[in-house]
Enzyme design. Structure first.
Site, PDB file in Angstrom:
ATOM      1  N   GLY A   1     -29.485   4.368   6.736  1.00 24.11           N
ATOM      2  CA  GLY A   1     -28.147   4.082   7.223  1.00 24.11           C
ATOM      3  C   GLY A   1     -27.090   4.590   6.258  1.00 24.11           C
ATOM      4  O   GLY A   1     -27.188   4.358   5.047  1.00 24.11           O
TER       5      GLY A   1
ATOM      6  N   ILE B   1     -29.505   1.520   3.106  1.00 23.89           N
ATOM      7  CA  ILE B   1     -28.171   1.966   3.481  1.00 23.89           C
ATOM      8  C   ILE B   1     -27.459   2.479   2.245  1.00 23.89           C
ATOM      9  O   ILE B   1     -27.774   2.101   1.117  1.00 23.89           O
ATOM     10  CB  ILE B   1     -27.347   0.852   4.156  1.00 23.89           C
ATOM     11  CG1 ILE B   1     -27.107  -0.325   3.206  1.00 23.89           C
ATOM     12  CG2 ILE B   1     -28.009   0.374   5.434  1.00 23.89           C
ATOM     13  CD1 ILE B   1     -26.127  -1.350   3.757  1.00 23.89           C
ATOM     14  N   SER B   2     -26.509   3.368   2.454  1.00 21.19           N
ATOM     15  CA  SER B   2     -25.689   3.939   1.390  1.00 21.19           C
ATOM     16  C   SER B   2     -26.588   4.659   0.389  1.00 21.19           C
ATOM     17  O   SER B   2     -27.379   5.515   0.760  1.00 21.19           O
ATOM     18  CB  SER B   2     -24.836   2.838   0.754  1.00 21.19           C
ATOM     19  OG  SER B   2     -23.850   3.363  -0.084  1.00 21.19           O
ATOM     20  N   ASN B   3     -26.532   4.301  -0.894  1.00 19.11           N
ATOM     21  CA  ASN B   3     -27.453   4.919  -1.847  1.00 19.11           C
ATOM     22  C   ASN B   3     -28.905   4.616  -1.498  1.00 19.11           C
ATOM     23  O   ASN B   3     -29.791   5.447  -1.713  1.00 19.11           O
ATOM     24  CB  ASN B   3     -27.155   4.437  -3.262  1.00 19.11           C
ATOM     25  CG  ASN B   3     -25.961   5.141  -3.869  1.00 19.11           C
ATOM     26  OD1 ASN B   3     -25.344   6.006  -3.251  1.00 19.11           O
ATOM     27  ND2 ASN B   3     -25.616   4.766  -5.095  1.00 19.11           N
TER      28      ASN B   3
END
Length: 575
Positions: free
Chosen positions: A272, A247-249
């Protein structure tokens, strides 16, 4: 499973193996739900010299709490997610991307109940700039109870800070040592004042190599499985299912691993809220620096209470010609209109107020400007440094206890864990000039800005390998990594190229599950993690049972409201 050659060239250094059974399991370090919910971290017997086991337990606590909503009523462990006790082994090592100045950390969790008949590895790069266990809440609750191994990487960022005043950094086991001890990060130069942060000061622009970091973690996982189960060796890409999730980075990292130019080591991807840079779309640094400048002034237009300094910032923006209007209300409207015209939605702006409140826009801009431009210690183009701070905000040397806890407590991006941002001083207009300087690394002139933009150009993603199943999940209320700038553009380009990419867009979901424990956020927003776990379930069923991949979906959720516990029906999982 893939059928490619299994040859591997990566060398792994400082390999360590630890056992985690009884009161110290893989998933929660023996803390369980009640221990993870505790408001204070697990204590060190000696704060100045914690043991590796104490540091690991505290890092597990910190990384769970930094990613998941564990608050009562939030649904974790009841509506979704698992906190099962999982005994097993952990393997840790350093790996290095070819040509890099600094190594990155890799860890592999191998459950004792690893399923040798359905061999599987889930690779989970850390979110944000977190340490090596930064994705434990993302992958381990789904993978470990299923009998899969989990491989982690800090992606060249992480919490291996270096104390320039004392000449000390972080060893492989998380304890503090000198450069001769084989540290995870030694800056060049390794002298000066304050604190060197690996993400900012490695000179490697690690984001450009995220896909390589992910593959190296998978390679180390195969070696760890060979060691854990020699009677079943060899473990290889052609006999082991490999799924990457982040998720994110971390979501951006697994999408970078997916492109791989025909190298089919990877079997599926779940991403994500991915920080992904798409050709023709706005990169993170562009919209982050715009938000840092304009968002505090703009938010009252949406009825959001202003920050204490918002009126002064609006006036300074007007004096600089960055917003128009003779009244505060007109200036607020001007800032808001500018953000809307550049692609921000009202939903993203509302959720972006979280980042304003935590000064996260400036923190991201400071660290990423240094990373993208490959600037070393004391070379930041806008004059920023990092240091422990006095109560008045002045730099000071770190204490031994602060330094000892960095590995466990840090998020990889100051401020936090006793390390703050030291901004240029001595100018009454410094706050605005500081943000204008950071913005100028994107839209300005000069050699420094050119270096930053060159670094950003190296991040542009390509479409996934043909035939690779990919699910992208993103909250439509994400205010840190808005879907309009990232996943929506990525999915459109990938699908236009014929890639097997599915897109779940989830209403009433923003970027930070961990903030949902705050009643005001939990009432209005839902967690992202249940959709990640569901996407992994659908992906597993596709790979092993031949079930079809899910269709694209815009998921109409129901906020649980103030004082209500989360229900499965609130999530409205797509069929």
């Amino acid at each position: 499973m893939s059928s490619r050659s299994t040859a591997m060239a990566t060398q792994f250094d400082s390999v360590r193996v630890t056992e985690h059974r009884g009161s110290d399991d893989l998933l929660t370090a023996g803390l369980g739900l009640s221990g993870l919910r505790a408001m204070t971290p697990p204590a060190f017997a000696d704060p100045a010299a914690p043991t590796p086991a104490e540091l690991r337990r505290r890092a597990v606590w910190a990384n769970w709490r930094g990613i998941a909503d564990l608050a009562p009523g939030g649904g974790y462990g009841e509506v979704y997610g698992s906190l099962a006790v999982v005994p097993g082994q952990e393997f840790h090592a350093f790996a290095r991307v070819p040509g890099a100045h600094q190594p990155h950390r890799i860890a592999v969790q191998v459950p004792d109940a690893f399923d040798q008949a359905a061999r599987c590895i889930v690779v989970a790069p850390a979110s944000g700039s977190r340490g090596v266990l930064g994705a434990i809440a993302v992958a381990a609750p789904w993978a470990l109870p299923k009998g899969c191994a989990v491989a982690y990487t800090d992606k060249g960022a992480g919490t291996d800070y270096f104390d320039l005043d004392a000449g000390l950094g972080v060893r492989a086991d998380g304890t503090v040592g000198a450069p001769a001890d084989g540290l995870a990060f030694v800056p060049d130069p390794a002298s000066g004042r304050g604190v060197a942060v690996k993400h900012a000061h490695s000179r490697d622009n690690p984001e450009a190599d995220w896909g390589v970091h992910v593959k190296q973690a998978a390679e180390f996982a195969l070696q760890a499985l060979d060691r854990a189960f020699p009677q079943a060796a060899p473990f290889a890409f052609d006999n082991t299912t490999v799924i990457a999730v982040g998720i994110s980075n971390g979501g951006g990292a697994v999408l970078r691993a997916a492109e791989a130019d025909g190298d089919d080591w990877l079997d599926a991807v779940v991403a994500g809220a991915p920080n992904i840079t798409v050709a023709g779309a706005r990169p993170l640094y562009d919209y982050t620096t715009e938000a840092a400048l304009l968002m505090p002034c703009a938010l009252p237009v949406l009825g959001i209470p202003p920050m204490p300094t918002a009126a002064a910032q609006c006036a300074a923006l007007a004096d600089a010609g960055l917003v128009s209007g003779d009244t505060l209300e007109a200036r607020q409207r001007s800032a808001y209109d500018t953000l809307r015209a550049s692609g921000w939605t009202d939903a993203a702006l509302r959720a972006g107020s979280i980042s304003v409140g935590f000064d996260l826009w400036r923190a991201v801009a400071v660290t990423y400007a240094s990373a993208y431009g490959r600037f070393g210690v004391a070379e930041h183009p806008c004059g920023h440094t990092f240091s422990a701070l006095t109560a008045e905000g002045a730099p000071r040397p770190a204490t031994g206890a602060e330094r000892a806890a960095w590995f466990a407590d840090g998020s990889g991006i100051p401020p936090g864990a006793g390390v703050g941002i030291v901004a240029p001083t001595g100018d009454p207009d410094a706050p605005l000039k500081e943000l204008q300087c950071l913005r100028g690394m994107w839209d300005g002139q000069g050699a420094d800005a050119g270096r930053v933009r060159t670094g950003i150009e190296a991040l542009t993603a390509r479409t996934p390998r043909a035939g690779l199943p990919v699910i992208v999940v993103h909250g439509l209320d994400d205010g840190l990594i808005p879907t309009a700038f990232t996943s929506a553009r990525y999915v459109a380009a990938a699908q236009a190229a014929g890639a097997d990419v599915r897109h779940w867009q989830v209403r009433n979901v923003q970027h930070f599950d961990a903030f949902l424990g705050l009643p005001a956020y939990g009432a209005h927003y839902l967690p992202l993690l249940p959709y990640i776990y569901e996407a992994l379930d659908r992906t597993w069923a596709h790979l092993h049972d031949g079930a079809p991949m899910p269709a694209d979906a815009v998921i109409a959720t129901t906020p649980r409201g103030a004082g209500n516990a989360l229900k499965a029906s609130d999530l409205a999982m797509p069929e």
